[in-house]
Motif scaffolding. Structure first.
Motif, PDB file in Angstrom:
ATOM      1  N   GLY A   1      39.121  38.336  32.239  1.00  0.00           N
ATOM      2  CA  GLY A   1      38.802  38.740  33.607  1.00  0.00           C
ATOM      3  C   GLY A   1      39.916  38.453  34.595  1.00  0.00           C
ATOM      4  N   THR A   2      39.521  38.099  35.796  1.00  0.00           N
ATOM      5  CA  THR A   2      40.479  37.854  36.880  1.00  0.00           C
ATOM      6  C   THR A   2      40.845  36.370  36.956  1.00  0.00           C
ATOM      7  N   ILE A   3      41.881  36.089  37.718  1.00  0.00           N
ATOM      8  CA  ILE A   3      42.253  34.693  37.966  1.00  0.00           C
ATOM      9  C   ILE A   3      41.080  33.977  38.638  1.00  0.00           C
ATOM     10  N   ARG A   4      40.449  34.641  39.593  1.00  0.00           N
ATOM     11  CA  ARG A   4      39.291  34.061  40.300  1.00  0.00           C
ATOM     12  C   ARG A   4      38.208  33.640  39.300  1.00  0.00           C
ATOM     13  N   GLU A   5      37.828  34.547  38.401  1.00  0.00           N
ATOM     14  CA  GLU A   5      36.770  34.253  37.434  1.00  0.00           C
ATOM     15  C   GLU A   5      37.162  33.102  36.513  1.00  0.00           C
TER      16      GLU A   5
ATOM     17  N   GLU B   1      47.136  41.827  43.718  1.00  0.00           N
ATOM     18  CA  GLU B   1      45.684  41.641  43.809  1.00  0.00           C
ATOM     19  C   GLU B   1      45.284  40.176  44.012  1.00  0.00           C
TER      20      GLU B   1
ATOM     21  N   ASP C   1      42.238  38.348  42.451  1.00  0.00           N
ATOM     22  CA  ASP C   1      41.551  39.390  41.697  1.00  0.00           C
ATOM     23  C   ASP C   1      42.446  40.064  40.652  1.00  0.00           C
ATOM     24  N   THR C   2      43.587  39.463  40.388  1.00  0.00           N
ATOM     25  CA  THR C   2      44.492  39.959  39.353  1.00  0.00           C
ATOM     26  C   THR C   2      43.873  39.736  37.982  1.00  0.00           C
ATOM     27  N   LEU C   3      43.871  40.778  37.168  1.00  0.00           N
ATOM     28  CA  LEU C   3      43.380  40.650  35.793  1.00  0.00           C
ATOM     29  C   LEU C   3      44.434  39.917  34.969  1.00  0.00           C
TER      30      LEU C   3
END
Length: 176
Positions: A24-28, A60, A63-65
């Protein structure tokens, strides 16, 4: 009294040698440490782990993958995301399993800075072959073939000229 395994696991954070990131994303990946964290807590954890600057360089941002297993990130970036995840979890017990062993010198410096912040005010178990990593520990356990063969502070262990710890220090010093 009976030890509650679930409660124990909830109080342990791990920063492994081989960081596991999800596709997923850095956030996740950071929020995995605490899915209820606020945006402000996420940003604070990223800053404390020395990840915020590189995250902001991506178009992003959070939200970068990261790609499958974090393929789009360097080893140091992945390691610092794992540290941000652990900071967000805020565990009472922290396990660092060779957390800097596969990094280049610059990444290792940034990761060590982040780890120092993370280790404050918590019980930390450091598994390391590089002795500089454990030099300032309250207690060092020297393990050979699964057995504790020496224990104490660095200053104590280094005095035993025939001890295994002294031999390891000497060997690493010569190699460097």
């Amino acid at each position: 009294s009976q030890l509650n395994h679930k409660a124990l696991r909830q109080n342990i954070g791990i920063v492994p040698q081989e960081v596991i990131l999800f596709g997923g994303t850095i956030r996740e990946n950071i929020l995995y440490g605490n899915i209820n964290a606020s945006e402000a807590e996420l940003i604070a954890a990223a800053k404390a782990a020395n990840t915020y600057t590189f995250i902001q360089q991506f178009p992003e941002g959070f939200d970068t993958l990261v790609g499958e297993r974090g393929i789009k990130l360097s080893g140091g970036q992945k390691q610092r995301i794992a540290i941000a995840r652990a900071i967000l979890k805020n565990p009472n017990i922290l396990i660092l399993d060779e957390a800097t062993s596969s990094l280049d010198a610059q990444s290792e410096y940034l990761v060590k800075q982040a780890l120092e912040k993370l280790m404050k005010n918590r019980t930390t178990i450091v598994i390391a072959h590089r002795l500089a990593t454990v030099r300032n520990a309250d207690k060092i356990l020297v393990i050979e073939n699964g057995q504790i063969i020496q224990q104490g502070k660095h200053e104590q262990l280094i005095k035993y000229k025939n001890g295994y710890y002294h031999k390891l220090i000497k060997l690493q010093f010569e190699m460097e």
